[in-house]
Design a protein around this motif. Structure first.
Motif, PDB file in Angstrom:
ATOM      1  N   VAL A  40       0.840  -1.203   0.000  1.00 39.96           N
ATOM      2  CA  VAL A  40       0.000   0.000   0.000  1.00 39.96           C
ATOM      3  C   VAL A  40       0.869   1.245   0.000  1.00 39.96           C
ATOM      4  O   VAL A  40       0.606   2.213  -0.724  1.00 39.96           O
ATOM      5  CB  VAL A  40      -0.946  -0.007   1.219  1.00 39.96           C
ATOM      6  N   LYS A  41       1.936   1.241   0.796  1.00 43.02           N
ATOM      7  CA  LYS A  41       2.856   2.382   0.817  1.00 43.02           C
ATOM      8  C   LYS A  41       3.478   2.612  -0.544  1.00 43.02           C
ATOM      9  O   LYS A  41       3.600   3.742  -1.014  1.00 43.02           O
ATOM     10  CB  LYS A  41       3.971   2.150   1.853  1.00 43.02           C
ATOM     11  N   ALA A  42       3.883   1.523  -1.183  1.00 43.49           N
ATOM     12  CA  ALA A  42       4.510   1.653  -2.500  1.00 43.49           C
ATOM     13  C   ALA A  42       3.541   2.231  -3.523  1.00 43.49           C
ATOM     14  O   ALA A  42       3.893   3.102  -4.323  1.00 43.49           O
ATOM     15  CB  ALA A  42       5.021   0.283  -2.957  1.00 43.49           C
ATOM     16  N   LEU A  43       2.286   1.741  -3.505  1.00 44.84           N
ATOM     17  CA  LEU A  43       1.288   2.270  -4.438  1.00 44.84           C
ATOM     18  C   LEU A  43       0.986   3.740  -4.154  1.00 44.84           C
ATOM     19  O   LEU A  43       0.855   4.553  -5.073  1.00 44.84           O
ATOM     20  CB  LEU A  43       0.002   1.436  -4.346  1.00 44.84           C
ATOM     21  N   ALA A  44       0.878   4.070  -2.865  1.00 43.72           N
ATOM     22  CA  ALA A  44       0.588   5.459  -2.504  1.00 43.72           C
ATOM     23  C   ALA A  44       1.721   6.375  -2.930  1.00 43.72           C
ATOM     24  O   ALA A  44       1.501   7.479  -3.438  1.00 43.72           O
ATOM     25  CB  ALA A  44       0.352   5.565  -1.005  1.00 43.72           C
ATOM     26  N   ARG A  45       2.979   5.935  -2.746  1.00 42.27           N
ATOM     27  CA  ARG A  45       4.108   6.764  -3.151  1.00 42.27           C
ATOM     28  C   ARG A  45       4.151   6.907  -4.660  1.00 42.27           C
ATOM     29  O   ARG A  45       4.487   7.977  -5.185  1.00 42.27           O
ATOM     30  CB  ARG A  45       5.414   6.151  -2.629  1.00 42.27           C
ATOM     31  N   ALA A  46       3.822   5.822  -5.358  1.00 41.76           N
ATOM     32  CA  ALA A  46       3.823   5.904  -6.822  1.00 41.76           C
ATOM     33  C   ALA A  46       2.792   6.905  -7.324  1.00 41.76           C
ATOM     34  O   ALA A  46       2.964   7.540  -8.364  1.00 41.76           O
ATOM     35  CB  ALA A  46       3.549   4.525  -7.416  1.00 41.76           C
TER      36      ALA A  46
END
Length: 833
Positions: free
Chosen positions: A822-828
């Motif tokens: 989720v963090k990776a998607l949000a940062r992307a």
């Protein structure tokens, strides 16, 4: 004038005590314990123990009481540590005093001044103790703290031939807490601590009014909202449990469990610990934080206004070049008799125009170049100090009884040129020389002299007909750390602006060495002609302000603030206090700064080094980042705990968590929130991101949403294990152990997720010593609860099998992986919390 010896000063301090007034703000261990005993969480623990006792469960009652005692101990230890940090910071930020010990001038903490010490007083100093004057030079002192009179009081030293301090009354005395507003003097201490005038009337200098940090106000609102919500849910649980399950004591225990689960006591504790420990960490970088609000503001700074001398440079001056009236450069004299006698006269006159016992590095350099005085025992007759409209000072000396008075003047070249009434050709030649010297980074002073009869001394140096002797160029090397620090600040989105009283060419040269772009220079004269609108336009491109008077700094600060900038400003003098106070972050010099500048500032540089400012900004951003991580964790962890207290009641399942279990959870959560997250390292690229908006709330919608998402995910894991275990017909005690261990694993998973904003599981391998201690204690506690029979009975745990433990580990790992994705998607998508 030898003053006290170190041994005698130490003996008097042991006898009379430190030079300080009783402090009412310090919290003793007993006072901390008393404050802790009034905490709502502790009251809930004792209520739970009483309820168990009424139910006849003596073991649970004793365990609850023991947990209450342990909770008190943990809290007292944490707060006592915080108080020790605050006390150390209070000692560091106390006023300093310049005393003569064993014939050597030494700067010491004000509390170490002893009766009989010789105080050296200069403009901007806060007088450390009551004393009688030995000598005074144009000395004036603000005594409004004692008398209420706002007009400074002129002070007089002893008359010639009189014993120092005899007679003269208040005019020959200075008092602790008063402020030197003009001139200088030397005084012998007569009273310290509570025996001073201010001590007798019961006032304290240590109380400086400070605003409540914005974080504290935000936290107070969040705590109130959580408390109201938690109280409402707890009352509902008591009523529902009593109505559907019967038994008011069991219902009260369930209500206590829910209230403890939703109690937001971590929020204010985290704020207090982070701000205190943050100030301590910043002090390790040689920066003292005088106001807690400065820590949160550091990460928002967009403009850093810095002076040049001593901040960008080493403040270690030497005379590098001399020029006579012909404007031709020459090496300073080396003591060789064959050297030009006019050069020797130039530097000797420059030394006579300086303070007799110089403390300023520039004046010390001139004295060093001049060598020992040739005239025996010259006597200072009169001093003409610097004025805002005339940047020159003159000293009148009686060199011998049969010779006229010598007036030695030094100052800004344009000021001295004006006193000498140069013709156009000489003025043009010397102005070119000044420009050439300044372009090589030299600080340039002009020196002139005149003579007159003793009785003909004018009231102002303007009325003297001076003859120009030449120019003195002083080199002050740039601090080696400055270019890298300037690059770091600029990469962090902080515009560095130099504000100096030096010549524009000198300012441009030093700025170039430091890496500050010199696209546009604004002088003090030009600043006077600019309207507010024009100044705002110039500020968008100007990075150097030269020949600036201290009073003009305030206008620059106000203009930057009006443009929406978050301003950090450095300063050291009495006249810098208004601009330091007006800036969002006032930065005073700890080494060469005046007491009044330090009192007006938010932070103090102990080493006067610009690179320390960059370190403070970096640490301020780290502290704020870690604070946000802790807050997200707190929001997240309360959701599965509260959910696990409510779900069995709503689903008709046995109660899993009692007050004793939630109290044990708090034993883990409290140190995680404070010690673990406070010790986290900085984020990658922390100084490559723009400043935080100054009005950005700590509890932003993004942070609350991110914490809520984590909490819901953790609750989903715990609920899955709860309903799965119930469906598998686990025994109640085994189910309780299974679900509780799952909750503990979820707590650790949330710690791992919140250790970094970046989506990387590599964070697991980064060492955090407090976290290692917490995890070790947690595993030890779980091992006792699962495999030591007395503990199992108290906690009502059943045995767990290897397959159960494997499911718990797999569930926690899945939780971490999902949240990291989720963090990776949000940062992307640029939606990172």
């Amino acid at each position: 004038m030898n003053g006290l010896s170190e041994a005698e000063a130490a003996r008097r301090l042991r006898r009379d005590g430190f030079n300080e007034l009783p402090r009412g703000g310090a919290r003793t261990t007993l006072r901390i314990a008393a404050d802790v005993l009034r905490e709502p969480m502790l009251a809930l623990l004792f209520c739970g123990a009483a309820a168990y006792l009424l139910l006849g469960d003596l073991g649970e009652a004793v365990l609850m009481a023991a947990l209450a005692v342990v909770s008190v101990g943990i809290t007292v230890v944490q707060e006592a540590r915080t108080e020790r940090v605050l006390e150390a910071l209070r000692d560091l930020t106390s006023p300093r005093a310049l005393v003569v010990r064993d014939g050597v001038r030494t700067r010491i903490a004000g509390r170490e001044v002893a009766r009989g010490d010789v105080l050296v007083l200069t403009e901007g100093d806060r007088v450390a103790a009551d004393a009688v004057l030995i000598e005074a030079r144009d000395l004036a002192v603000d005594e409004s703290l004692l008398t209420g009179e706002s007009v400074p009081v002129d002070k007089e030293g002893p008359a010639p031939g009189a014993v120092a301090g005899s007679g003269g009354g208040r005019a020959a005395s200075v008092f602790a807490g008063t402020l030197v507003t003009r001139g200088s003097g030397v005084a012998e201490v007569t009273a310290t601590g509570p025996r001073t005038e201010i001590g007798k009337i019961g006032q304290s200098l240590a109380t400086i009014g400070t605003e409540s940090p914005r974080l504290t106000a935000q936290t107070r609102r969040v705590v109130t909202a959580f408390a109201v919500l938690g109280a409402g849910v707890a009352v509902s649980v008591v009523l529902l449990s009593a109505a559907f399950r019967g038994g008011w004591l069991d219902a009260i225990l369930a209500g206590i469990a829910v209230a403890m689960a939703m109690m937001p006591e971590e929020f204010p504790v985290v704020i207090a610990v982070f701000l205190a420990m943050g100030a301590w960490r910043i002090s390790q970088a040689r920066v003292l934080t005088r106001r807690a609000a400065a820590i949160e503001t550091l990460g928002s700074a967009t403009v850093l206004c810095t002076d040049k001398t001593g901040t960008l440079t080493e403040n270690r001056m030497r005379v590098a070049e001399l020029r006579l009236a012909d404007g031709i450069g020459r090496e300073p004299p080396t003591g060789d008799e064959a050297s030009d006698a006019r050069l020797g006269e130039l530097v000797r006159t420059g030394a006579l125009a300086s303070a007799p016992e110089p403390s300023d590095p520039m004046e010390r350099a001139i004295h060093d170049a001049a060598g020992p005085p040739r005239d025996p025992a010259p006597r200072l007759v009169k001093s003409y100090p610097l004025r805002p409209d005339l940047l020159a000072m003159t000293q009148a000396w009686r060199l011998a009884e049969d010779r006229p008075v010598l007036l030695a003047a030094k100052g800004a070249p344009e000021a001295i040129f004006g006193l000498c009434l140069l013709d156009a050709h000489a003025l043009s030649t010397l102005s070119e020389a000044v420009e050439d010297m300044g372009a090589r980074g030299l600080r340039v002073l002009a020196v002139a002299r005149a003579t007159c009869a003793d009785g003909d001394l004018p009231d102002s140096q303007d009325a003297v007909g001076f003859a120009l002797l030449g120019l003195v160029g002083l080199a002050d090397p740039l601090r080696p750390s400055v270019p890298a620090a300037v690059r770091e600040c600029r990469a962090a989105g902080i515009r560095v602006v130099m504000i100096t009283g030096d010549y524009p060419a000198t300012a441009r040269a030093i700025a170039g060495q430091a890496g500050i772009p010199a696209a546009a220079i604004v002088t003090g004269d030009e600043l006077e002609t600019l309207s507010d609108a024009d100044l705002a336009a110039r500020l968008r491109e100007a990075t150097i302000f030269a020949r600036i008077m201290p009073r003009q700094k305030l206008r620059i600060v106000e203009a930057l603030k009006a443009s929406g900038e978050v301003v950090a400003m450095t300063g050291d003098g009495v006249n810098d206090a208004p601009s330091l106070k007006a800036a969002h972050i006032g930065i005073a010099m700890g080494g060469r700064g005046s007491d009044v500048a330090r009192e007006a500032s938010s932070i103090v540089l102990l080493d006067d080094d610009f690179s320390s400012i960059a370190k403070a900004v970096r640490l301020g951003r780290r502290i704020y980042d870690n604070l946000r991580k802790a807050m997200a964790f707190i929001v997240a962890i309360h959701i599965p705990i509260a959910g696990l207290a409510l779900l069995p009641l709503l689903a008709g399942l046995p109660v899993i968590l009692g007050p004793v279990h939630i109290a044990m959870l708090e034993m883990v959560i409290d140190p995680v929130c404070t010690l673990v997250f406070e010790a986290e390292e900085e984020e990658d690229g922390i100084m490559r991101r723009p400043p935080r908006p100054p009005d950005a709330p700590l509890f932003s919608s993004g942070l609350v949403a991110w914490g809520g998402l984590q909490g819901v995910a953790a609750l989903g894991l715990v609920a899955t294990m709860l309903f799965g275990g119930a469906r598998a017909d686990m025994a109640v005690d085994e189910l309780r152990a299974f679900v509780f261990c799952t909750l503990m694993a979820a707590v650790l998973g949330l710690v791992v997720v919140n250790r970094s904003f970046s989506p990387s599981l590599a964070i697991v391998t980064r060492i955090n010593r407090p976290l290692v201690g917490v995890v070790t204690a947690l595993f030890g506690f779980l091992a006792l609860g699962l495999w030591w029979q007395p503990a199992r009975e108290l906690l009502k745990f059943g045995p767990l099998h290897v397959a159960d433990l494997a499911m718990i580990v797999a569930g926690a790992a899945t939780l971490v992986v999902v949240l990291e994705l989720v963090k990776a998607l949000a940062r992307a998508r640029s939606l990172s919390p």
